[in-house]
Design a protein around this motif. Structure first.
Motif, PDB file in Angstrom:
ATOM      1  N   LYS A  54       0.863  -1.183   0.000  1.00 33.66           N
ATOM      2  CA  LYS A  54       0.000   0.000   0.000  1.00 33.66           C
ATOM      3  C   LYS A  54       0.897   1.230   0.000  1.00 33.66           C
ATOM      4  CE  LYS A  54      -4.185  -1.699   0.560  1.00 33.66           C
ATOM      5  NZ  LYS A  54      -5.170  -1.546  -0.474  1.00 33.66           N
ATOM      6  N   PRO A  55       0.484   2.286  -0.685  1.00 36.10           N
ATOM      7  CA  PRO A  55       1.242   3.524  -0.535  1.00 36.10           C
ATOM      8  C   PRO A  55       1.019   4.037   0.889  1.00 36.10           C
ATOM      9  CG  PRO A  55      -0.711   3.878  -1.874  1.00 36.10           C
ATOM     10  CD  PRO A  55      -0.628   2.411  -1.596  1.00 36.10           C
ATOM     11  N   LEU A  56       1.942   4.819   1.380  1.00 34.15           N
ATOM     12  CA  LEU A  56       1.798   5.334   2.743  1.00 34.15           C
ATOM     13  C   LEU A  56       0.604   6.263   2.895  1.00 34.15           C
ATOM     14  CD1 LEU A  56       5.417   6.045   4.006  1.00 34.15           C
ATOM     15  CD2 LEU A  56       3.752   4.468   4.946  1.00 34.15           C
ATOM     16  N   ILE A  57       0.204   6.925   1.842  1.00 36.47           N
ATOM     17  CA  ILE A  57      -0.903   7.884   1.949  1.00 36.47           C
ATOM     18  C   ILE A  57      -2.132   7.171   2.503  1.00 36.47           C
ATOM     19  CG2 ILE A  57      -2.463   9.405   0.675  1.00 36.47           C
ATOM     20  CD1 ILE A  57      -0.131   9.803  -1.332  1.00 36.47           C
ATOM     21  N   GLY A  58      -2.646   7.685   3.616  1.00 42.08           N
ATOM     22  CA  GLY A  58      -3.806   7.083   4.250  1.00 42.08           C
ATOM     23  C   GLY A  58      -3.613   6.968   5.748  1.00 42.08           C
ATOM     24  N   THR A  59      -4.488   6.182   6.366  1.00 43.19           N
ATOM     25  CA  THR A  59      -4.521   6.032   7.820  1.00 43.19           C
ATOM     26  C   THR A  59      -3.942   4.676   8.214  1.00 43.19           C
ATOM     27  OG1 THR A  59      -6.491   7.418   7.900  1.00 43.19           O
ATOM     28  CG2 THR A  59      -6.059   6.040   9.825  1.00 43.19           C
ATOM     29  N   TRP A  60      -3.088   4.675   9.232  1.00 45.24           N
ATOM     30  CA  TRP A  60      -2.415   3.476   9.719  1.00 45.24           C
ATOM     31  C   TRP A  60      -2.510   3.421  11.237  1.00 45.24           C
ATOM     32  CZ3 TRP A  60       0.505   0.183   6.446  1.00 45.24           C
ATOM     33  CH2 TRP A  60       0.636   0.628   5.128  1.00 45.24           C
ATOM     34  N   PHE A  81      -0.925   9.736   6.897  1.00 40.60           N
ATOM     35  CA  PHE A  81       0.092  10.203   5.957  1.00 40.60           C
ATOM     36  C   PHE A  81      -0.625  10.967   4.847  1.00 40.60           C
ATOM     37  CE2 PHE A  81       1.981   6.713   8.193  1.00 40.60           C
ATOM     38  CZ  PHE A  81       3.316   7.055   8.326  1.00 40.60           C
ATOM     39  N   HIS A  82      -0.354  12.255   4.732  1.00 38.92           N
ATOM     40  CA  HIS A  82      -1.025  13.119   3.761  1.00 38.92           C
ATOM     41  C   HIS A  82      -0.232  13.162   2.448  1.00 38.92           C
ATOM     42  CE1 HIS A  82      -3.748  14.565   6.918  1.00 38.92           C
ATOM     43  NE2 HIS A  82      -2.687  14.531   7.706  1.00 38.92           N
ATOM     44  N   ALA A 163      17.165  13.842  26.888  1.00 44.06           N
ATOM     45  CA  ALA A 163      17.202  12.381  26.805  1.00 44.06           C
ATOM     46  C   ALA A 163      17.411  11.955  25.357  1.00 44.06           C
ATOM     47  CB  ALA A 163      15.909  11.764  27.338  1.00 44.06           C
ATOM     48  N   GLY A 164      18.161  10.906  25.187  1.00 42.09           N
ATOM     49  CA  GLY A 164      18.346  10.349  23.859  1.00 42.09           C
ATOM     50  C   GLY A 164      19.811  10.259  23.501  1.00 42.09           C
ATOM     51  N   PRO A 165      20.105   9.471  22.509  1.00 43.25           N
ATOM     52  CA  PRO A 165      19.157   8.792  21.637  1.00 43.25           C
ATOM     53  C   PRO A 165      18.484   7.608  22.333  1.00 43.25           C
ATOM     54  CG  PRO A 165      21.389   8.204  21.003  1.00 43.25           C
ATOM     55  CD  PRO A 165      21.500   9.220  22.096  1.00 43.25           C
ATOM     56  N   ILE A 166      17.214   7.426  22.035  1.00 42.04           N
ATOM     57  CA  ILE A 166      16.405   6.333  22.556  1.00 42.04           C
ATOM     58  C   ILE A 166      15.964   5.498  21.358  1.00 42.04           C
ATOM     59  CG2 ILE A 166      14.295   5.719  23.778  1.00 42.04           C
ATOM     60  CD1 ILE A 166      14.456   8.577  25.070  1.00 42.04           C
ATOM     61  N   THR A 167      16.224   4.205  21.412  1.00 41.32           N
ATOM     62  CA  THR A 167      15.850   3.311  20.316  1.00 41.32           C
ATOM     63  C   THR A 167      14.331   3.119  20.295  1.00 41.32           C
ATOM     64  OG1 THR A 167      17.959   2.164  20.482  1.00 41.32           O
ATOM     65  CG2 THR A 167      16.190   1.014  19.313  1.00 41.32           C
ATOM     66  N   ILE A 168      13.768   3.158  19.082  1.00 44.39           N
ATOM     67  CA  ILE A 168      12.329   2.962  18.901  1.00 44.39           C
ATOM     68  C   ILE A 168      12.096   1.987  17.745  1.00 44.39           C
ATOM     69  CG2 ILE A 168      11.518   5.136  19.869  1.00 44.39           C
ATOM     70  CD1 ILE A 168      11.628   6.362  17.095  1.00 44.39           C
ATOM     71  N   ALA A 169      10.978   1.280  17.801  1.00 44.70           N
ATOM     72  CA  ALA A 169      10.586   0.363  16.719  1.00 44.70           C
ATOM     73  C   ALA A 169       9.069   0.423  16.580  1.00 44.70           C
ATOM     74  CB  ALA A 169      11.036  -1.055  17.031  1.00 44.70           C
ATOM     75  N   THR A 170       8.605   0.248  15.363  1.00 45.58           N
ATOM     76  CA  THR A 170       7.176   0.374  15.074  1.00 45.58           C
ATOM     77  C   THR A 170       6.699  -0.768  14.184  1.00 45.58           C
ATOM     78  OG1 THR A 170       7.319   2.784  15.166  1.00 45.58           O
ATOM     79  CG2 THR A 170       5.451   1.884  13.991  1.00 45.58           C
ATOM     80  N   THR A 171       5.494  -1.233  14.445  1.00 41.89           N
ATOM     81  CA  THR A 171       4.767  -2.076  13.503  1.00 41.89           C
ATOM     82  C   THR A 171       3.452  -1.364  13.218  1.00 41.89           C
ATOM     83  OG1 THR A 171       3.738  -3.371  15.259  1.00 41.89           O
ATOM     84  CG2 THR A 171       5.782  -4.236  14.330  1.00 41.89           C
ATOM     85  N   ALA A 172       2.973  -1.461  11.996  1.00 41.12           N
ATOM     86  CA  ALA A 172       1.750  -0.743  11.621  1.00 41.12           C
ATOM     87  C   ALA A 172       0.899  -1.573  10.687  1.00 41.12           C
ATOM     88  CB  ALA A 172       2.112   0.577  10.954  1.00 41.12           C
ATOM     89  N   THR A 173      -0.397  -1.302  10.739  1.00 46.55           N
ATOM     90  CA  THR A 173      -1.381  -1.956   9.875  1.00 46.55           C
ATOM     91  C   THR A 173      -2.201  -0.881   9.173  1.00 46.55           C
ATOM     92  OG1 THR A 173      -1.513  -3.830  11.380  1.00 46.55           O
ATOM     93  CG2 THR A 173      -3.317  -3.578   9.816  1.00 46.55           C
TER      94      THR A 173
END
Length: 180
Positions: A54-60, A81-82, A163-173
């Motif tokens: 899917k293109p990023l444009i849209g709601t996740w 994502f606009h 504070a930082g750097p702080i490691t972050i990770a994401t999963t999205a649908t």
């Protein structure tokens, strides 16, 4: 006594050269046969991975894991994502139905499904993060999902990194193509 002529029991020489040549011909034929098949004709991936990204444009809907020194924490914002490469996000809702935080940022996507996004949002005065969060994510879209990894920094009101750097990770649908 005269000795009778003996016959040699020496094994016949193997035709190694012909066997090697035959093996090479078979390998070349196999390679040509595999190369002639389009790469998408044989697909061993599940249907969810096979479908076009899917293109990023849209709601996740996201699940963000923050690996802070005190331990990992998660948050579940909804990102939009606009088309103008800006993004907006609402954090999870509090007991009154308002988002814990609202985020803004920018994104850019490459043709191969990789993308970057910059996100900033204020922390809650009584929350786990006091200050302004600024994060950069590197990710990849696969079908209706994406994952990212990145770094976040927290700044106080004077703009000083606290504070930082702080490691972050994401999963999205992917939710929908809606951008409002």
């Amino acid at each position: 006594m005269s000795e009778a002529p003996t016959t040699s029991t020496r094994p016949r020489p193997r035709h190694v050269g012909l066997r090697v040549l035959g093996l090479w011909i078979a390998m070349v034929a196999a390679f040509i046969g595999v190369s002639a098949v389009p790469s998408n004709a044989v697909d061993h991936h599940p249907a969810a991975v096979r479908q076009a990204a899917k293109p990023l444009i849209g709601t996740w809907d996201l699940t963000v894991t923050v690996y802070a020194p005190g331990g990992a924490a998660t948050t579940t914002p909804t990102f939009i994502f606009h088309e103008d490469h800006k993004l907006t996000a609402d954090g999870p809702l509090d007991e009154t139905g308002k988002p814990h935080y609202q985020a803004t940022g920018y994104w850019n996507e490459d043709k191969n499904g990789t993308f970057t996004m910059y996100v900033t949002h204020p922390g809650a005065a009584d929350g786990a993060i006091v200050g302004t969060v600024r994060a950069i994510h590197l990710g990849r879209v696969q079908g209706t999902h994406f994952t990212t990894h990145g770094l976040a920094f927290v700044y106080d009101d004077a703009g000083v990194n606290i504070a930082g750097p702080i490691t972050i990770a994401t999963t999205a649908t992917w939710v929908s193509s809606a951008t409002s």
